[in-house]
Structures are given as structure tokens and as C-alpha cells.
Design an enzyme around this catalytic site. Structure first.
Site, PDB file in Angstrom:
ATOM      1  N   SER A  61      -3.386  66.696 -27.160  1.00  0.00           N
ATOM      2  CA  SER A  61      -3.552  67.421 -25.910  1.00  0.00           C
ATOM      3  C   SER A  61      -5.021  67.805 -25.697  1.00  0.00           C
ATOM      4  CB  SER A  61      -2.672  68.669 -25.959  1.00  0.00           C
ATOM      5  OG  SER A  61      -2.797  69.360 -24.761  1.00  0.00           O
ATOM      6  N   GLY A  62      -5.563  67.461 -24.550  1.00  0.00           N
ATOM      7  CA  GLY A  62      -6.957  67.792 -24.231  1.00  0.00           C
ATOM      8  C   GLY A  62      -7.945  66.725 -24.647  1.00  0.00           C
ATOM      9  N   GLY A  93       0.415  63.759 -26.272  1.00  0.00           N
ATOM     10  CA  GLY A  93       0.021  63.413 -27.634  1.00  0.00           C
ATOM     11  C   GLY A  93       0.721  64.306 -28.652  1.00  0.00           C
ATOM     12  N   THR A 144      -5.371  61.760 -19.517  1.00  0.00           N
ATOM     13  CA  THR A 144      -5.137  61.731 -18.075  1.00  0.00           C
ATOM     14  C   THR A 144      -6.413  61.345 -17.334  1.00  0.00           C
ATOM     15  OG1 THR A 144      -3.406  63.358 -18.340  1.00  0.00           O
ATOM     16  CG2 THR A 144      -4.321  63.132 -16.142  1.00  0.00           C
ATOM     17  N   SER A 170      -3.091  70.548 -18.662  1.00  0.00           N
ATOM     18  CA  SER A 170      -2.288  69.771 -19.596  1.00  0.00           C
ATOM     19  C   SER A 170      -1.086  69.134 -18.894  1.00  0.00           C
ATOM     20  CB  SER A 170      -1.816  70.692 -20.718  1.00  0.00           C
ATOM     21  OG  SER A 170      -1.112  69.953 -21.665  1.00  0.00           O
ATOM     22  N   SER A 171      -0.892  67.843 -19.123  1.00  0.00           N
ATOM     23  CA  SER A 171       0.281  67.170 -18.544  1.00  0.00           C
ATOM     24  C   SER A 171       1.495  67.610 -19.331  1.00  0.00           C
ATOM     25  CB  SER A 171       0.162  65.649 -18.668  1.00  0.00           C
ATOM     26  OG  SER A 171      -1.139  65.217 -18.414  1.00  0.00           O
ATOM     27  N   ASN A 209      -5.373  72.890 -23.289  1.00  0.00           N
ATOM     28  CA  ASN A 209      -5.956  72.145 -22.182  1.00  0.00           C
ATOM     29  C   ASN A 209      -5.666  72.881 -20.869  1.00  0.00           C
ATOM     30  OD1 ASN A 209      -6.738  70.273 -20.288  1.00  0.00           O
ATOM     31  ND2 ASN A 209      -5.390  68.635 -21.009  1.00  0.00           N
ATOM     32  N   GLU A 249       1.642  67.092 -31.058  1.00  0.00           N
ATOM     33  CA  GLU A 249       1.388  68.494 -30.732  1.00  0.00           C
ATOM     34  C   GLU A 249       1.856  69.412 -31.860  1.00  0.00           C
ATOM     35  OE1 GLU A 249       1.531  69.453 -26.238  1.00  0.00           O
ATOM     36  OE2 GLU A 249       3.363  70.287 -27.024  1.00  0.00           O
TER      37      GLU A 249
HETATM   38  P1  ATP Z   1      -2.724  66.602 -22.279  1.00  0.00           P
HETATM   39  O1  ATP Z   1      -2.023  65.853 -23.356  1.00  0.00           O
HETATM   40  O2  ATP Z   1      -2.715  68.076 -22.503  1.00  0.00           O
HETATM   41  O3  ATP Z   1      -2.282  66.226 -20.903  1.00  0.00           O
HETATM   42  P2  ATP Z   1      -5.085  64.979 -21.894  1.00  0.00           P
HETATM   43  O4  ATP Z   1      -5.364  64.122 -23.071  1.00  0.00           O
HETATM   44  O5  ATP Z   1      -4.437  64.326 -20.727  1.00  0.00           O
HETATM   45  O6  ATP Z   1      -4.294  66.240 -22.401  1.00  0.00           O
HETATM   46  P3  ATP Z   1      -7.186  65.536 -20.014  1.00  0.00           P
HETATM   47  O7  ATP Z   1      -6.465  66.426 -19.097  1.00  0.00           O
HETATM   48  O8  ATP Z   1      -7.399  64.122 -19.605  1.00  0.00           O
HETATM   49  O9  ATP Z   1      -6.494  65.602 -21.449  1.00  0.00           O
HETATM   50  O10 ATP Z   1      -8.632  66.140 -20.365  1.00  0.00           O
HETATM   51  C1  ATP Z   1      -8.833  67.534 -20.554  1.00  0.00           C
HETATM   52  C2  ATP Z   1     -10.118  67.970 -19.894  1.00  0.00           C
HETATM   53  O11 ATP Z   1     -11.229  67.383 -20.567  1.00  0.00           O
HETATM   54  C3  ATP Z   1     -10.264  67.522 -18.442  1.00  0.00           C
HETATM   55  O12 ATP Z   1      -9.695  68.444 -17.564  1.00  0.00           O
HETATM   56  C4  ATP Z   1     -11.778  67.450 -18.289  1.00  0.00           C
HETATM   57  O13 ATP Z   1     -12.302  68.731 -18.071  1.00  0.00           O
HETATM   58  C5  ATP Z   1     -12.247  67.008 -19.667  1.00  0.00           C
HETATM   59  N1  ATP Z   1     -12.449  65.535 -19.745  1.00  0.00           N
HETATM   60  C6  ATP Z   1     -11.636  64.624 -20.302  1.00  0.00           C
HETATM   61  N2  ATP Z   1     -12.146  63.376 -20.204  1.00  0.00           N
HETATM   62  C7  ATP Z   1     -13.315  63.487 -19.554  1.00  0.00           C
HETATM   63  C8  ATP Z   1     -14.342  62.568 -19.142  1.00  0.00           C
HETATM   64  N3  ATP Z   1     -14.246  61.269 -19.376  1.00  0.00           N
HETATM   65  N4  ATP Z   1     -15.425  63.060 -18.507  1.00  0.00           N
HETATM   66  C9  ATP Z   1     -15.539  64.386 -18.265  1.00  0.00           C
HETATM   67  N5  ATP Z   1     -14.617  65.303 -18.647  1.00  0.00           N
HETATM   68  C10 ATP Z   1     -13.521  64.875 -19.270  1.00  0.00           C
HETATM   69 MG    MG Z   2      -2.791  64.757 -19.645  1.00  0.00          MG
END
Ligand code: ATP
Ligand code: MG
Length: 716
Positions: free
Chosen positions: A124-125, A407, A129, A177-178, A174, A409
Site C-alpha cells: 500500500s502506497g 498489495g 494506482t 489508498s485503493s 496511503n 498488508e
Molecule cells: P494502495 O495499495 O494503498 O492503493 P498504491 O500502491 O496504489 O497504494 P498510489 O496511490 O499509487 O499507491 O501512490 C500513493 C501516493 O504516492 C500517490 O498519491 C502519490 O502522492 C505518490 N506517488 C506514487 N507514484 C508516484 C509517481 N510516479 N510520481 C509522483 N508521485 C507518486
Molecule cells: Mg492504489
């Protein structure tokens, strides 16, 4: 954005080594872990990641797998101009990028006509996404357009803010977070233009609607509505009090606002997205009526009389609920405080206790929200469907699937949701192992190259532990859910102990010698996942798995005049004698289907890494990163790639790039390609153990051989 050393771009080409190869590599690391001299060393692996991260080089390859480290800041590497740079260019000719991976899949789809999928994993984070959004942007920007389909691009892109509003929330890990898993197919026509899409969603974390841990929030949509909705709208919905603290369902986490999120802005984007997707004004109204209803349900107050019977103490919420959900107020009030059981065609009504009424109310809120989310996905799917051909039956098109799923957790307190999420990650890890090894093996076979097998941990044993018929954890859970009488979370735990005690990946607090294991609580079981140990607290497992809604609440909802609700609650549910599948079994079945879908496609992998827990840019927490490198199986992945041949290249591409290094192949080689390559590498002094010639490709065993060749080319 300036790249240093190995990745400096000159006249549209990437110069691999500007200074001495070593010093450049020292500073920015290597762009492919296969190039690491000390490839078995985890420390060298992490050091390479760290160096690149420091230079804002967040992407690195392991062969064709892309490793990405969350930069936690906006990088100027996603512009349209940059997208153009990556079109039609090979991996090794340009610095690693998510666009390169997206382009590679797209080209494979176009040239080989094989469906592709891109699997994005990480905790997560870690940036899954965001990665999936970048890929979607890449396709919608760079692919050719087909007449009358330009709006499909818009709709594909706008599905994200809607699903994020309803399916994402701030968690401790996050801020966005999705809380659901998502698999999205992007459908392309024979000319490579995107013409449609389809989304499959997995297990929304419904419990968040009624409860949030400290420091967390409910789904974004509630805050967006309160912050962004205009006065007239809020008045109609009965939500004049716009401070989230007024709503019982929004106060649990004591975290109404998040500095990184602008709820008002997101509201504007989300409502605009709804109209782009094709929601009518009425449908938007109906949808918001439902969102507001959930808040009103949360604020309902109950009292208990001296006989322990429950009644509603205020009717404000009830009035709004009957208006918004278009249900009979008295029916709803009765159904929230009484239970109806139908046995042998006879109806029995009994009053609920206060505690039971609260849990019936919460069950209703979860059901309303969860089913609305499913409805939303279906509605978006209708809007994304390619109108000329029904989805899945189109022969002339092909798809690229994007998987962005929760992911692995681990929290302080892990419940049913974490159990499902981590089980899902076990399944994906299995797929990864099988497909990476399988495809590697297949390629060697196809090219007639001999290779040695690499040992790896097969996590099938853990998948079986969870999902096996009759004696897996899910089967035991279902059995307890069906058993009448004294079944409880604790009897479930006892049954687990009886059946699984002694399994190498399952432990409870009981030790074989009769003593107690302190690290596992009395209401917990521990699974030794491939990614680490997790203790699961069994409290709530039965309820969450049953996911039951009292019959009389269902009856009320079936009569709802809100068209979305009437599509979500069907009368057949009331007459259907068959018990619906439990939540865990539904999840298991949907995962099995997902695995089938993924197996039928050619996979590419993005492995996302979270550099720190503080969500800050520039911080690289080595311990945290090491843990992720371990459980993502990156070292194993690297070993497998290195055990065979580090590089493979089609003869034509290899000759084209390096023919200038040999007078016999320059400027053009007229003979057979394989002979040209053979002449070239002999001239370069390749030793027999350094390479093999397959049917269509040259296989180079050591990265340093390719390095040397690249350096020679640069020196020309
Ligand atoms: P979860 O499993 O909780 O959904 P996730 O893996 O989908 O987590 P994201 O929501 O994609 O995580 O990323 C978390 C935060 O990190 C985003 O809101 C953004 O602020 C930052 N982030 C992630 N990837 C990038 C990137 N390529 N460039 C800039 N910021 C990023
Ligand atoms: Mg996500």
C-alpha cells in the site's frame, strides 16, 4: 530532467557511457539489475536502488520487469514529449521508464496479435494506482484514433476519478489508498486504436463505511460531497452541516481533513467525470441521494426500553431516508428494530436489542454502499463497451489488461480483509513465479538453447492452506458459518487448530509441548506468508464472511423507489432458497477467474516499492526497502534471469546496432543474419562460453559482454 552518465541523451539517442563506465555507474547505478557485477548480493541491489533514487531515477529493470520506487513528488518525466520519445524504441536504447514498458506491451499486441496484461504489484502506497494511470494516459495519448471513438479515451480516463472517489480512502499507509482491487481491460481495434474497456472489481472494503481506525477516513466521496456540494444540493440531501464531525460514520478515525487532498477540487473533477462517462442528471441525483442516505443511517439514534426492546429516538434521519431512498419510513423503522424469520412458510417477528439494531443498521449501510459501488462499475462498463461488438465476442480486437490490486498488508490488528488481501497476493506471487519461469524456459526451448533450473520457493503450499477444498481455511470458515448453534469466531479458531495444527505455515498461541507462544494472541492465528508472518485476529470473521442482511431490511430495499437501489436489491433474493456464496468463497472464485484471464495473456510486470513510511520525498529507508525486495521476490527474479542468459536480441536488431564495429558487417551484411552476427561477435572477441546463437536470437550470458560492446560502440 537531466540524466547523468549512462543515460545521457544525445541527438535523440541514449549515450550509455559518457565518462568512464565505472564512475558513471558509481553515481547513478545501473539501469538494469542484470548489469550488477555482484548480482547475488541483496546489499548491492539495494544500494543500486538507493543511488538511482537519489538521482530521481525511479525506474530500473530486471530484464523485462520494471522496478519502480515511489518518488513522493511530481517528476517532469511524464510529458507528452516524453511519451513520444518512448514510442517504438527498444528497452536498452533509452532510460528505463513506465512508458517503455507500456510501449513494449503495445508493440507486442500489434505485431504478435497476442493479448497482453500488465501486473502492477507492491504494498500500500508504493505507487500502483499512479502507475496504472500513467499507462492509461500513455495509451490514450499516443495510440492512433479511430473515427467516432475519441470520446472513449475521455471515458477511459474519467473512470478513474469516479472509482477513486467511491473506492479509495485515506489510510495510515496511503492518503489515497485503493480499497478495492481493479482489473481493467483496454480494448484496441486492428489498427491499434483504443475502442473500449471493461473493469472487474474485487472485494471492496465495505467495513470502512461504518468504521475507520484512528487516523483514517471513510471513502473520499463523503468528504467531497460535504466540501464541494453546493448549498442547494446539500439542503435537498439534508446535509446542511458540512463539517464531517457531525456524521457518526465520519468521526471514527478523527481525521476529517488530509493535507495532501483537496476534497473540493476532487468533487469538481468527479462530478465532471460522471457527466463525461454518460450519467444523466437524474442518475447523479439518485447516486448522491444514496451517499447522503448512508450518512443519515449512521446518525440514527436508538433507545432501549425496560424490556430490552429497541426503538428510534429521533425521526429526522428517518424522514430524510424515506425521501432519499424512496422507502416507507415506518417500514424502515420497523425493519431496523425488528427481525423477521421465515420458517416453514410462517413469519416470525422479534424485537432487536440495541446492539443488534446498531449492527443491523451498519449491515444495511454496508450493503447499500457495496452494492452501489458494484452498480457504478457496471454503469461505467456500459459506457466503456465498444458499441459495435459486444465485449468478449469481438474477434478483430485485442486487449491489454491492467491489474492494480491491493498489495500485501500488515497492520497492528489484521482482520478478515487483510486475510483476503494477503491471500490474493499469494495467488499473484504464484502466477509470477510460474509465468516468469515458464516463459523463460519456453524461450530457451523455442530457440534451442540449453539452460539450468533455478530453485525457488513455491508458495503453492500457502495457497492450498487457504483455499483447499474441505480442509483449507476458507472451507473451515464456511463450515462454521453454515453450522447452526454455537458457532462463533472462537469455535472457528479451534477448528482451525484441530485441522491445521502442525502445518508448516500455520500457527496459533498453542505450542506442541503444551506451552503458550507469546507472539500470537489467544484470538489469533498466524500465517507464514511468502512475504512474512501475519497474525490475524478472528474477531468478526464469521460475520464478515456471512455478510448477512436481515430479511426485512432486504424487503424494504427491494421496494425502494430509487432506481439505483431497485437495480441493486432484487426480489429474487427473498424467494431464492439457495444460500448465497460467502464473502471469502466469492472472493476465491473471482480470483480463480482472474488467474485464468491473466494466464491467457502475455504478462509484463511492474514491481512498486515504497521508500519510506512517512510519505516523504527523498527518504530512502533501507530496512523497509529490503523487506519489499525480499517479499516481491526480486532477488529470485534476478537469479532466474541471470542463471540463463542476461540478454537476448533478435539477430537483425543486434546487427543493426553493432555492425559498425566490424569491417565485414559494415555498412551492410548481405548474407544470412545468423552468419553476420557470428562474424561480428568473433571479430569482437566473444568467447564461446559468453554467448549462444539460437534460432532467431543471440543470447548473451554475461552483462559485462554487452557492456563492453556498448562501450566500443560509444567510442566509435
Ligand atoms: P494502495 O495499495 O494503498 O492503493 P498504491 O500502491 O496504489 O497504494 P498510489 O496511490 O499509487 O499507491 O501512490 C500513493 C501516493 O504516492 C500517490 O498519491 C502519490 O502522492 C505518490 N506517488 C506514487 N507514484 C508516484 C509517481 N510516479 N510520481 C509522483 N508521485 C507518486
Ligand atoms: Mg492504489
Amino acid at each position: 530532467m537531466r540524466y547523468h552518465g549512462r543515460e545521457v541523451e544525445v541527438e535523440g539517442k541514449i549515450r550509455l557511457v559518457m565518462e568512464s563506465a565505472l564512475s558513471a555507474r558509481d553515481r547513478v547505478g545501473v539501469q538494469d539489475f542484470l548489469l550488477l557485477e555482484n548480482y547475488t548480493s541483496e546489499a548491492a541491489f539495494i544500494e543500486n536502488l538507493r543511488r538511482r533514487y537519489r538521482e530521481n531515477l525511479i525506474y530500473t529493470y530486471i530484464g523485462s520487469v520494471l522496478v519502480s520506487v515511489n518518488p513522493y513528488k511530481e517528476l517532469e518525466i511524464y510529458s507528452k514529449q516524453n511519451m513520444e520519445r518512448y514510442r517504438g524504441v527498444n528497452f536498452y536504447e533509452i532510460s528505463p521508464h513506465i512508458f517503455a514498458l507500456a510501449d513494449n506491451s503495445y508493440r507486442a499486441l500489434r505485431t504478435e496479435r497476442r493479448d497482453q496484461c500488465i501486473l502492477i504489484s507492491g504494498e500500500s502506497g508504493a505507487g500502483k494506482t499512479e502507475a496504472s494511470k500513467k499507462i492509461l494516459q500513455y495509451y490514450t495519448t499516443t495510440c492512433p484514433t479511430r473515427q467516432n471513438t475519441s470520446s472513449i479515451r475521455e471515458r477511459l480516463l474519467h473512470s478513474n476519478p469516479v472509482l477513486e472517489a467511491f473506492g479509495n480512502a485515506k489510510t495510515l499507509r496511503n492518503d489515497n489508498s485503493s480499497r478495492f482491487g481493479k482489473y481493467m481491460d483496454i480494448q484496441f481495434d486492428y489498427k491499434g486504436a483504443p475502442i473500449g474497456g471493461h473493469i472487474l472489481n474485487y472485494l471492496l472494503e465495505k467495513s470502512r463505511v461504518v468504521h475507520q481506525n484512528h487516523g483514517e477516513r471513510n471513502f473520499h466521496i463523503f468528504y467531497q460531497l460535504l466540501e464541494g456540494g453546493d448549498e442547494q444540493l446539500l439542503k435537498r440531501l439534508g446535509l446542511e452541516k458540512t463539517n464531517p464531525q457531525h456524521y457518526h460514520y465520519l468521526v471514527k478515525g478523527n481525521c476529517p481533513r488530509v493535507s495532501t487532498r483537496n476534497d473540493r477540487n476532487c468533487w469538481r473533477i468527479m462530478t465532471n467525470a460522471l457527466s463525461v462517462i454518460g450519467f444523466t442528471e437524474e442518475e447523479v441525483e439518485e447516486l448522491l441521494d444514496i451517499v447522503a442516505s448512508v450518512l443519515h443511517l449512521g446518525n440514527m439514534q436508538f433507545g432501549e426500553n425496560e424490556y430490552g426492546e429497541t426503538h428510534l429516538t429521533t425521526d429526522t434521519q428517518l424522514r430524510y431516508l424515506s425521501q432519499l431512498l424512496k422507502v416507507e419510513g415506518s417500514d424502515l423503522s420497523e425493519a431496523l428494530t425488528h427481525k423477521k424469520i421465515v420458517a416453514k412458510e410462517e413469519e416470525m417477528i422479534s424485537p432487536l436489542s440495541l446492539e443488534q439494531a446498531l449492527s443491523a443498521r451498519d449491515a444495511l449501510s454496508k450493503a447499500i454502499y457495496g452494492r452501489t459501488f458494484t452498480w457504478l462499475v457496471e454503469k461505467i462498463n456500459k459506457s466503456l463497451a465498444f458499441k459495435d461488438e459486444p465485449y468478449f465476442s469481438s474477434k478483430s480486437s485485442s486487449v491489454i489488461g491492467l491489474l492494480d490490486i491491493y498489495g500485501f498488508e500488515v497492520f497492528q490488528h489484521n482482520s478478515f480483509e487483510q486475510f483476503c488481501i494477503n491471500y490474493c497476493n499469494e495467488k499473484l506471487q504464484q502466477l509470477f513465479i510460474e509465468l516468469t519461469l515458464k516463459s523463460e524456459q519456453e524461450e530457451y526451448d523455442a530457440e534451442g538453447i540449453a539452460w539450468e533450473t533455478v530453485e525457488y520457493f513455491n508458495n503453492k503450499i500457502i495457497c492450498d492452506l487457504v483455499e483447499e477444498k474441505h480442509k483449507g481455511i476458507i472451507a473451515i470458515l464456511d463450515e462454521e458459518c453454515l453450522r447452526p448453534g454455537d458457532a462463533s469466531d472462537i469455535t472457528f479458531l479451534e477448528k482451525l487448530e484441530d485441522t491445521l495444527g502442525g502445518h508448516a505455515h500455520f500457527v496459533t498461541h498453542k505450542l506442541a509441548n503444551g506451552k503458550t507462544r507469546k507472539a500470537v494472541g489467544r484470538e489469533e492465528f498466524r500465517l507464514l506468508h511468502y512475504a512474512g508472518e501475519v497474525n490475524y485476529n478472528v474477531n468478526g470473521f464469521l460475520d464478515k464472511n456471512n455478510d448477512l442482511l436481515y430479511r426485512n431490511l432486504k424487503e424494504v430495499m427491494c421496494k425502494s423507489g430509487n432506481p439505483i437501489m431497485s437495480q441493486c436489491f432484487h426480489r429474487e433474493e427473498l424467494t431464492d432458497q439457495k444460500r448465497p456464496e460467502t464473502a471469502a468463497t466469492q472472493f476465491k472464485l473471482s480470483l480463480a477467474k482472474l488467474m485464468e484471464i491473466l494466464m491467457s495473456k502475455e504478462p509484463s510486470y511492474i514491481r512498486c516499492i515504497k521508500p519510506n513510511d512517512a510519505k516523504q520525498s527523498g527518504r530512502f529507508d533501507e530496512v523497509l526497502v529490503r523487506h519489499q525486495v525480499k517479499y516481491l521476490g526480486l532477488m529470485e527474479n534476478l537469479r532466474v534471469r541471470r542463471a540463463g542468459f542476461a540478454y537476448r536480441r533478435h539477430y537483425e536488431a543486434f546487427l543493426q546496432r553493432y555492425k559498425c564495429l566490424c569491417p565485414e558487417t559494415w555498412p551492410n551484411w548481405e548474407g544470412k543474419l545468423v552468419d553476420g552476427v557470428s562474424t561480428l561477435v568473433k571479430h569482437l572477441g566473444y568467447k564461446p562460453e559468453e554467448y549462444q546463437l539460437g534460432r532467431s536470437k543471440i543470447f548473451i550470458r554475461f552483462p559485462k559482454t554487452l557492456f563492453f560492446t556498448e562501450d566500443a560502440r560509444e567510442a566509435q
